[in-house]
Design a protein around this motif. Structure first.
Motif, PDB file in Angstrom:
ATOM      1  N   ALA A   1       7.283   6.405 -17.693  1.00 12.51           N
ATOM      2  CA  ALA A   1       7.595   5.312 -17.791  1.00 12.51           C
ATOM      3  C   ALA A   1       6.735   4.278 -16.858  1.00 12.51           C
ATOM      4  N   ARG A   2       6.496   2.942 -17.158  1.00  8.13           N
ATOM      5  CA  ARG A   2       5.881   2.058 -16.395  1.00  8.13           C
ATOM      6  C   ARG A   2       6.745   1.500 -15.238  1.00  8.13           C
ATOM      7  N   LYS A   3       6.160   1.654 -14.185  1.00  7.17           N
ATOM      8  CA  LYS A   3       7.050   1.283 -13.009  1.00  7.17           C
ATOM      9  C   LYS A   3       7.009  -0.361 -13.185  1.00  7.17           C
ATOM     10  N   GLU A   4       8.015  -0.992 -12.509  1.00  8.80           N
ATOM     11  CA  GLU A   4       8.128  -2.280 -12.402  1.00  8.80           C
ATOM     12  C   GLU A   4       7.143  -3.245 -11.766  1.00  8.80           C
ATOM     13  N   GLU A   5       6.604  -2.470 -10.735  1.00  8.43           N
ATOM     14  CA  GLU A   5       5.341  -3.202  -9.836  1.00  8.43           C
ATOM     15  C   GLU A   5       4.153  -2.300 -10.042  1.00  8.43           C
ATOM     16  N   ASP A   6       2.953  -3.073 -10.327  1.00  5.53           N
ATOM     17  CA  ASP A   6       1.902  -2.261 -10.187  1.00  5.53           C
ATOM     18  C   ASP A   6       1.253  -1.949  -8.753  1.00  5.53           C
TER      19      ASP A   6
ATOM     20  N   ASP B   1      -0.684  -2.633  -5.950  1.00  4.68           N
ATOM     21  CA  ASP B   1      -1.542  -3.960  -5.566  1.00  4.68           C
ATOM     22  C   ASP B   1      -2.293  -3.226  -4.346  1.00  4.68           C
ATOM     23  N   TYR B   2      -3.597  -3.768  -4.094  1.00  8.71           N
ATOM     24  CA  TYR B   2      -4.407  -3.398  -2.635  1.00  8.71           C
ATOM     25  C   TYR B   2      -5.168  -4.778  -2.501  1.00  8.71           C
ATOM     26  N   ASN B   3      -5.229  -4.839  -1.165  1.00 14.95           N
ATOM     27  CA  ASN B   3      -6.046  -5.813  -0.442  1.00 14.95           C
ATOM     28  C   ASN B   3      -5.522  -7.268  -0.717  1.00 14.95           C
ATOM     29  N   TYR B   4      -4.062  -7.262  -0.796  1.00 12.08           N
ATOM     30  CA  TYR B   4      -3.415  -8.453  -0.884  1.00 12.08           C
ATOM     31  C   TYR B   4      -3.814  -9.163  -2.430  1.00 12.08           C
ATOM     32  N   MET B   5      -3.327  -8.356  -3.295  1.00 10.27           N
ATOM     33  CA  MET B   5      -3.748  -8.736  -5.019  1.00 10.27           C
ATOM     34  C   MET B   5      -5.065  -8.831  -5.366  1.00 10.27           C
ATOM     35  N   GLU B   6      -5.870  -8.567  -4.768  1.00 13.99           N
ATOM     36  CA  GLU B   6      -7.265  -8.325  -4.832  1.00 13.99           C
ATOM     37  C   GLU B   6      -7.454  -7.381  -6.112  1.00 13.99           C
ATOM     38  N   ALA B   7      -6.628  -6.342  -6.363  1.00 16.65           N
ATOM     39  CA  ALA B   7      -6.778  -5.579  -7.060  1.00 16.65           C
ATOM     40  C   ALA B   7      -5.381  -4.960  -7.376  1.00 16.65           C
ATOM     41  N   SER B   8      -5.230  -4.779  -8.796  1.00 15.77           N
ATOM     42  CA  SER B   8      -4.008  -4.292  -9.438  1.00 15.77           C
ATOM     43  C   SER B   8      -4.252  -3.246 -10.289  1.00 15.77           C
ATOM     44  N   PHE B   9      -3.419  -2.382 -10.159  1.00 20.30           N
ATOM     45  CA  PHE B   9      -3.588  -0.982 -10.937  1.00 20.30           C
ATOM     46  C   PHE B   9      -2.099  -0.572 -11.706  1.00 20.30           C
ATOM     47  N   SER B  10      -2.256  -0.410 -12.930  1.00 16.36           N
ATOM     48  CA  SER B  10      -1.118  -0.020 -13.708  1.00 16.36           C
ATOM     49  C   SER B  10      -0.757   1.462 -13.356  1.00 16.36           C
ATOM     50  N   ILE B  11       0.492   1.770 -13.273  1.00 15.20           N
ATOM     51  CA  ILE B  11       1.205   2.988 -12.693  1.00 15.20           C
ATOM     52  C   ILE B  11       2.345   3.248 -13.667  1.00 15.20           C
ATOM     53  N   TYR B  12       2.360   4.638 -13.931  1.00 12.42           N
ATOM     54  CA  TYR B  12       3.663   5.287 -14.598  1.00 12.42           C
ATOM     55  C   TYR B  12       3.964   6.318 -14.111  1.00 12.42           C
ATOM     56  N   GLU B  13       5.219   6.432 -14.051  1.00 12.47           N
ATOM     57  CA  GLU B  13       5.889   7.847 -13.241  1.00 12.47           C
ATOM     58  C   GLU B  13       7.092   8.382 -14.045  1.00 12.47           C
ATOM     59  N   TRP B  14       7.350   9.526 -13.591  1.00 11.88           N
ATOM     60  CA  TRP B  14       8.520  10.226 -14.009  1.00 11.88           C
ATOM     61  C   TRP B  14       8.690  11.434 -13.127  1.00 11.88           C
ATOM     62  N   ASN B  15      10.031  11.185 -12.676  1.00 10.51           N
ATOM     63  CA  ASN B  15      10.574  12.430 -11.644  1.00 10.51           C
ATOM     64  C   ASN B  15      11.054  13.500 -12.612  1.00 10.51           C
ATOM     65  N   ASP B  16      10.603  14.661 -12.413  1.00 11.19           N
ATOM     66  CA  ASP B  16      11.130  15.772 -13.213  1.00 11.19           C
ATOM     67  C   ASP B  16      12.084  16.541 -12.378  1.00 11.19           C
ATOM     68  N   GLU B  17      13.345  16.093 -12.289  1.00  8.96           N
ATOM     69  CA  GLU B  17      14.258  16.729 -10.998  1.00  8.96           C
ATOM     70  C   GLU B  17      14.682  18.004 -11.342  1.00  8.96           C
ATOM     71  N   LYS B  18      14.737  18.506 -12.591  1.00  5.17           N
ATOM     72  CA  LYS B  18      14.921  19.884 -12.890  1.00  5.17           C
ATOM     73  C   LYS B  18      13.864  20.957 -12.358  1.00  5.17           C
ATOM     74  N   ASN B  19      12.838  20.366 -12.507  1.00  3.73           N
ATOM     75  CA  ASN B  19      11.731  21.129 -11.787  1.00  3.73           C
ATOM     76  C   ASN B  19      10.962  20.831 -10.463  1.00  3.73           C
ATOM     77  N   PHE B  20      11.450  19.690  -9.850  1.00  2.44           N
ATOM     78  CA  PHE B  20      11.175  18.831  -8.763  1.00  2.44           C
ATOM     79  C   PHE B  20       9.792  18.801  -8.753  1.00  2.44           C
ATOM     80  N   VAL B  21       9.304  17.773  -9.696  1.00  2.00           N
ATOM     81  CA  VAL B  21       7.968  17.672  -9.872  1.00  2.00           C
ATOM     82  C   VAL B  21       7.961  16.248 -10.370  1.00  2.00           C
ATOM     83  N   LYS B  22       7.015  15.487  -9.365  1.00  3.42           N
ATOM     84  CA  LYS B  22       6.802  14.101  -9.780  1.00  3.42           C
ATOM     85  C   LYS B  22       5.401  13.736 -10.444  1.00  3.42           C
TER      86      LYS B  22
END
Length: 161
Positions: free
Chosen positions: A43-48, A50-71
Motif C-alpha cells: 500500500a502507498r505510504k502517506e508520505e513519499d 524526500d531527499y535534499n529538502y524536497m529536491e527529489a520525491s520518490f513514491s514508496i509502497y510498503e507492507w509488513n508481513d507480520e506472520k513471516n516477519f518480513v517487510k
C-alpha cells in the motif's frame, strides 16, 4: 587505554534482498501486479521519500508481513520535476522562458532501473529466486534481477525509516 573500532557490520542488524525492476508501468499499477502475483498487500505510504529538502520525491509502497516477519517495499528509482528555464540575457530573444524536466535518481549508479523491491527480514529471505521468477512472469515487467546492495555507493538511500 584500549581503542575500540566500529565496523560497518556492527550496524547491520537487518538483512535484505534488493530486486531491480525494469518496467514502464506506473507505480500504482506495478504495486497492484506485485500484490496479485506474489500475494502481497503493498500500500502507498502517506508520505513519499524526500531527499535534499524536497529536491527529489520518490513514491514508496510498503507492507509488513507480520506472520513471516518480513517487510516489503516498492520504491521508484526516478523522480521527475519540471523547472523553469530562462534563456541567457545575451541571446537573440532575451525574454524566452520555458520548462524542462529534470530527473533525479534514488540510486544514481542504477539509472536505468525503474523500481526497486526491498525485502527486509531478520533472517535471510526465503527463496529469492522464486520471488524473482514470479516478478519476471508479469507481462508488464521487462526484466527483474537481484542487486548486491553492498556494491552500491548510495546504499544509504535504501534506509526508509
Amino acid at each position: 587505554m584500549a581503542i575500540h573500532k566500529l565496523f560497518e557490520d556492527d550496524f547491520e542488524d537487518d538483512t535484505y534482498t534488493l530486486i531491480a525492476i525494469h518496467c514502464s508501468a506506473e507505480d500504482y499499477r506495478l504495486a497492484y501486479l506485485l500484490n496479485s502475483n506474489l500475494n502481497l498487500r503493498l500500500a502507498r505510504k502517506e508520505e513519499d521519500l524526500d531527499y535534499n529538502y524536497m529536491e527529489a520525491s520518490f513514491s514508496i509502497y510498503e507492507w509488513n508481513d507480520e506472520k513471516n516477519f518480513v517487510k516489503w517495499n516498492l520504491v521508484a528509482n526516478t523522480s521527475k520535476k519540471e523547472v523553469e528555464q530562462v534563456a541567457s540575457a545575451g541571446s537573440l530573444f532575451s525574454e524566452q522562458t520555458g520548462k524542462r524536466t529534470v530527473s533525479k535518481y534514488l540510486i544514481p549508479e542504477q539509472k536505468r532501473v525503474d523500481y526497486f523491491v526491498k525485502i527486509s527480514s531478520e533472517n535471510h529471505v526465503k527463496s529469492p529466486k522464486i520471488i524473482l521468477s514470479n516478478i519476471n512472469a508479469i507481462a508488464e515487467v521487462i526484466t527483474a534481477y537481484i542487486v548486491d546492495a553492498n556494491q552500491l555507493k548510495s546504499k544509504n538511500n535504501l534506509i526508509f525509516e
